[in-house]
Design an enzyme around this catalytic site. Structure first.
Site, short mmCIF file in Angstrom:
data_model
loop_
_atom_site.label_atom_id
_atom_site.label_comp_id
_atom_site.label_asym_id
_atom_site.label_seq_id
_atom_site.Cartn_x
_atom_site.Cartn_y
_atom_site.Cartn_z
N GLU A 310 0.83 -1.22 0.00
CA GLU A 310 0.00 0.00 0.00
C GLU A 310 0.86 1.26 0.00
O GLU A 310 0.54 2.25 -0.67
CB GLU A 310 -0.94 0.01 1.21
CG GLU A 310 -1.95 -1.13 1.25
CD GLU A 310 -3.03 -1.04 0.16
OE1 GLU A 310 -3.03 -0.08 -0.61
OE2 GLU A 310 -3.86 -1.97 0.11
N ARG A 314 0.88 3.78 -3.25
CA ARG A 314 0.27 5.10 -3.01
C ARG A 314 1.33 6.17 -2.78
O ARG A 314 1.26 7.26 -3.36
CB ARG A 314 -0.67 5.03 -1.79
CG ARG A 314 -1.79 4.02 -1.99
CD ARG A 314 -2.81 4.05 -0.88
NE ARG A 314 -3.60 2.81 -0.85
CZ ARG A 314 -4.85 2.70 -0.45
NH1 ARG A 314 -5.51 3.76 -0.01
NH2 ARG A 314 -5.48 1.55 -0.44
N ASP A 443 -5.27 -9.92 -8.07
CA ASP A 443 -5.60 -9.04 -9.20
C ASP A 443 -4.40 -8.37 -9.88
O ASP A 443 -4.11 -8.58 -11.06
CB ASP A 443 -6.63 -7.98 -8.77
CG ASP A 443 -6.26 -7.26 -7.45
OD1 ASP A 443 -5.19 -7.55 -6.86
OD2 ASP A 443 -7.04 -6.38 -7.02
N GLU A 578 -11.97 0.78 -10.19
CA GLU A 578 -11.64 -0.15 -11.28
C GLU A 578 -12.51 0.00 -12.53
O GLU A 578 -12.01 -0.07 -13.66
CB GLU A 578 -11.68 -1.61 -10.78
CG GLU A 578 -10.53 -1.97 -9.83
CD GLU A 578 -10.71 -1.44 -8.41
OE1 GLU A 578 -11.86 -1.04 -8.06
OE2 GLU A 578 -9.73 -1.40 -7.64
C1 DMJ Z 1 -6.23 0.50 -4.90
O1 DMJ Z 1 -5.47 0.72 -3.80
C2 DMJ Z 1 -5.48 -0.17 -5.97
O2 DMJ Z 1 -6.11 0.00 -7.17
C3 DMJ Z 1 -5.27 -1.62 -5.72
O3 DMJ Z 1 -4.62 -2.25 -6.77
C4 DMJ Z 1 -6.59 -2.27 -5.51
N1 DMJ Z 1 -7.34 -1.61 -4.52
C5 DMJ Z 1 -7.46 -0.20 -4.51
C6 DMJ Z 1 -8.64 0.36 -5.24
O4 DMJ Z 1 -9.76 -0.35 -5.22
#
Ligand code: DMJ
Length: 679
Positions: A310, A314, A443, A578
């Site tokens: 994270e 970010r 994912d 998404e």
């Molecule tokens: C984000 O932090 C990123 O896109 C991550 O890959 C998946 N989750 C969240 C958004 O939904």
């Protein structure tokens, strides 16, 4: 005597009759006949003999006297009839001259004016005047080219005269007009008007005008709608920012209802995540305030545990992209700082990183209950560390993340390229095997296979092979159609058992597939992208709020009445990006406006059900209850970092606003440069 005079005068009628009204012509004939008879008695000779000076036997004498006497003598030698005829002809010529003088003058003036006109206005006047848009005179007659006009006028006189000739029924002109009229009629039937040689396909000319007008109109209204949608996203960002600034400044997340904040890492997560969004949206003032905070307040020297994944996507990703967009090295320095602190996560027996890092102490550890890390987490930090290595020329950043990819590539436990969800940090093996999903915990593994390959200039074949194999694995094992409407969806597999469950997170896939197709991967990836895009859109449309739940289940049984079911526990919406992310890719590559319109619907529903009046937006608990969606009192940082950014990019028609041939977005929507081919 009378007859010849009468006859002679009337021979000249062809010369003067067209120029005079009928009554004037008759009176003139009578007058001449009377005058000639009265004034000139018949001569003795009935023939006219005229001899000129120099031509006679008397030789040349050029004196005035001689000439006068000689002329007079000759005149007297003529018979009375001959003299009368000569006088008559002279008078007639004089009358004709006088009668035609105004018309000739008019004609000459007309020619002169036209010539001036042509010279002065040749640039301004269109060859076919009404083909150029002239709103004030929409129905200009069709005119021939100026040169044809000139020819016509030279031949036939000015327009007034032409009209009179036509009315009087000049035979050849009438035939020509008839032919022209026929041609015109025929032409009109065929959509062609012919005007003396100037042939204009009116159908096409009119179509051209209409098309042009329609296109202008369309361009204008689509420009207006583009502008207003972009402004609406800016307004949404400002509203969100207002809440963050007033109640959560410098903290991780806004709690808009309680007008407070929550901390996760204590690093101003929302502010950093939103930096490049402000830059892209052109929100200078807000950007400058945030930049000042980063420069003066942000410190990573804190005894705090952060999640490696994270904080990489970010914070490291956000700082690197802002550095690229602005050229400001302060952001790069901050990126180096957090990047180097996160490196302790790789100090594991397997070199598969731990999930948590204490950035103040420089220590790392797995979660308390396990020594496993999440597969998506350890394989979705590569774009950022590779870029950090390139910028700092310190290869150990890249080496650390490349090692993870190398190991995962070789691991047993995959199914047709699909990976399990967990990996052990001690032995480097997959754990909890047998469960395959494109949703949470797996994912972005797939996303980063493709994006690393793009970032590195499409040279790293192993990444591409793993990606292509995985997509085949998805098609083979996870792709199904719902009932009754046959929506294509990506389900999950658990120990051989298919589950028609799909996370909203999976909606990154249409965008990734489209990006691959754009980069030369098989065209059927784009077909699949479009089908999945429709499904993700339906996950919104079919809910009462028009917002997607976190997880849906598709019906596959014959006789189902609806395609999508939502379990009670899955009805929340976290303002995730998404679907709008994928809409952005699909619109960029197809230019199909429906994707913009779908995005706009979603955006409006965010405004309707998640906007908090005092500032900010909130996650909601229940997308199925439009009367009480049950706000959760939290604005995730990715709403500003991703959702609003992708919406803005989706509504923009400028493909160079973060060109997808120059940038690759990390999984938190932070654009990083595609490496130059020499690198
Ligand atoms: C984000 O932090 C990123 O896109 C991550 O890959 C998946 N989750 C969240 C958004 O939904």
């Amino acid at each position: 005597m009378y007859q010849p005079a009468s006859h002679a005068s009337c021979i000249l009628s062809g010369l003067i009759s067209p120029h005079l009204p009928h009554s004037s012509y008759s009176s003139l004939c009578l007058f001449l006949q009377g005058w000639v008879t009265d004034m000139h008695p018949p001569s003795r000779q009935d023939y006219v003999s005229i001899s000129f000076a120099g031509q006679g036997s008397e030789g040349y004498n050029n004196s005035k006297q001689w000439r006068r006497q000689s002329c007079w003598r000759k005149w007297n030698q003529l018979s009375r009839l001959q003299r009368s005829l000569i006088i008559f002809v002279l008078i007639l010529l004089l009358i004709c001259g006088i009668a035609s003088y105004p018309a000739v003058t008019e004609h000459l003036n007309g020619l002169k004016e036209r010539e001036q006109d042509t010279n002065h206005n040749s640039v301004l006047r269109p060859v076919i005047p009404h083909v150029l848009p002239e709103p004030a005179k929409p129905a200009q007659p069709l005119l021939p080219k100026p040169t044809s006009q000139r020819k016509l006028f030279n031949k036939r006189g000015p327009p007034v005269l032409q009209n009179r000739l036509q009315k009087k029924g000049n035979a050849s002109d009438t035939a020509a007009e008839d032919k022209a009229a026929d041609g015109k009629k025929k032409g009109e039937e065929e959509g062609v008007i012919s005007w003396r040689g100037a042939v204009i396909d009116t159908e096409r000319a009119t179509e051209g005008i209409k098309d042009e007008e329609n296109n202008d109109q369309k361009a204008k209204s689509s420009k207006e709608s583009e502008t207003s949608r972009l402004e609406a996203v800016q307004a949404a960002f400002r509203h969100a920012w207002k809440g963050y600034k007033n109640f959560a400044w410098g903290h991780d997340e806004l709690r808009p209802l309680s007008k407070s904040y929550s901390e996760w890492f204590g690093l101003g997560l929302t502010l950093i995540d939103a930096l490049d969004t402000m830059w892209i949206l052109g929100l200078k003032e807000e950007f400058e305030e945030a930049k000042a905070w980063v420069a003066t307040e942000l410190t990573f020297n804190k005894n705090v545990d952060v999640n490696l994944f994270e904080s990489t996507i970010r914070i490291l990703g956000g700082l690197l992209s802002t550095h690229h967009l602005t050229g400001d090295t302060m952001f790069l320095d901050k990126a180096k700082d957090i990047g180097s602190r996160l490196m302790s996560a790789f100090n594991t027996p397997s070199k598969i990183p731990y999930s948590d890092v204490n950035i103040g102490k420089g220590t790392a550890h797995p979660p308390r209950w396990t020594s496993d890390s999440t597969v998506a987490e350890v394989t979705s930090i590569q774009l950022e560390f590779r870029e950090l290595a390139r910028l700092t020329q310190e290869p150990h950043y890249q080496d650390a993340v490349a090692e993870v990819m190398k190991q995962v590539h070789k691991l047993d436990g995959k199914l047709d390229g699909l990976v399990p969800m967990f990996i052990n940090t001690n032995n480097g093996q997959f754990t909890h095997q047998g469960i395959y999903t494109l949703g949470a915990r797996a994912d972005s593994y797939y996303e980063y296979l493709l994006k690393q390959w793009i970032q590195g200039g499409k040279k790293e074949n192993q990444l591409l092979e793993d990606y292509l194999q995985a997509i085949e694995g998805v098609k083979k094992n996870l792709l199904q159609k719902s009932s009754p409407n046959g929506l294509t969806f990506v389900g999950e597999l658990s120990h051989g058992q298919f589950s028609p469950k799909m996370d909203h997170l999976v909606c990154f896939l249409p965008g990734t597939l489209a990006l691959g197709a754009h980069n030369g991967l098989p065209a059927d990836h784009m077909d699949l992208a479009k089908q999945l895009m429709e499904t993700c859109y339906q996950m919104y449309v079919q809910m009462e709020t028009g917002l997607s739940p976190e997880i849906v289940h598709f019906n596959m049984h014959q006789g189902s009445t609806r395609d999508i079911d939502v379990k009670l526990a899955d009805r929340h919406n976290l303002l995730r990006p998404e679907t709008v992310e994928s809409l952005f890719y699909l619109y960029r590559f197809t230019k199909d406006r429906k994707y913009q319109d779908w995005g706009y619907e979603i955006f409006q529903n965010f405004n309707k059900y998640t906007k908090v009046s005092s500032g900010g937006y909130t996650s909601i608990n229940n997308v199925r209850d439009p009367d009480y969606p049950s706000p959760r009192d939290k604005m995730e940082s990715f709403f500003l970092g991703e959702t609003l950014k992708y919406l803005y990019l989706l509504f923009s028609d400028d493909p160079n606003l973060i060109s997808l041939d120059q940038y690759v977005f990390n999984t938190e929507a932070h654009p990083l440069p595609i490496w130059p081919s020499t690198a």
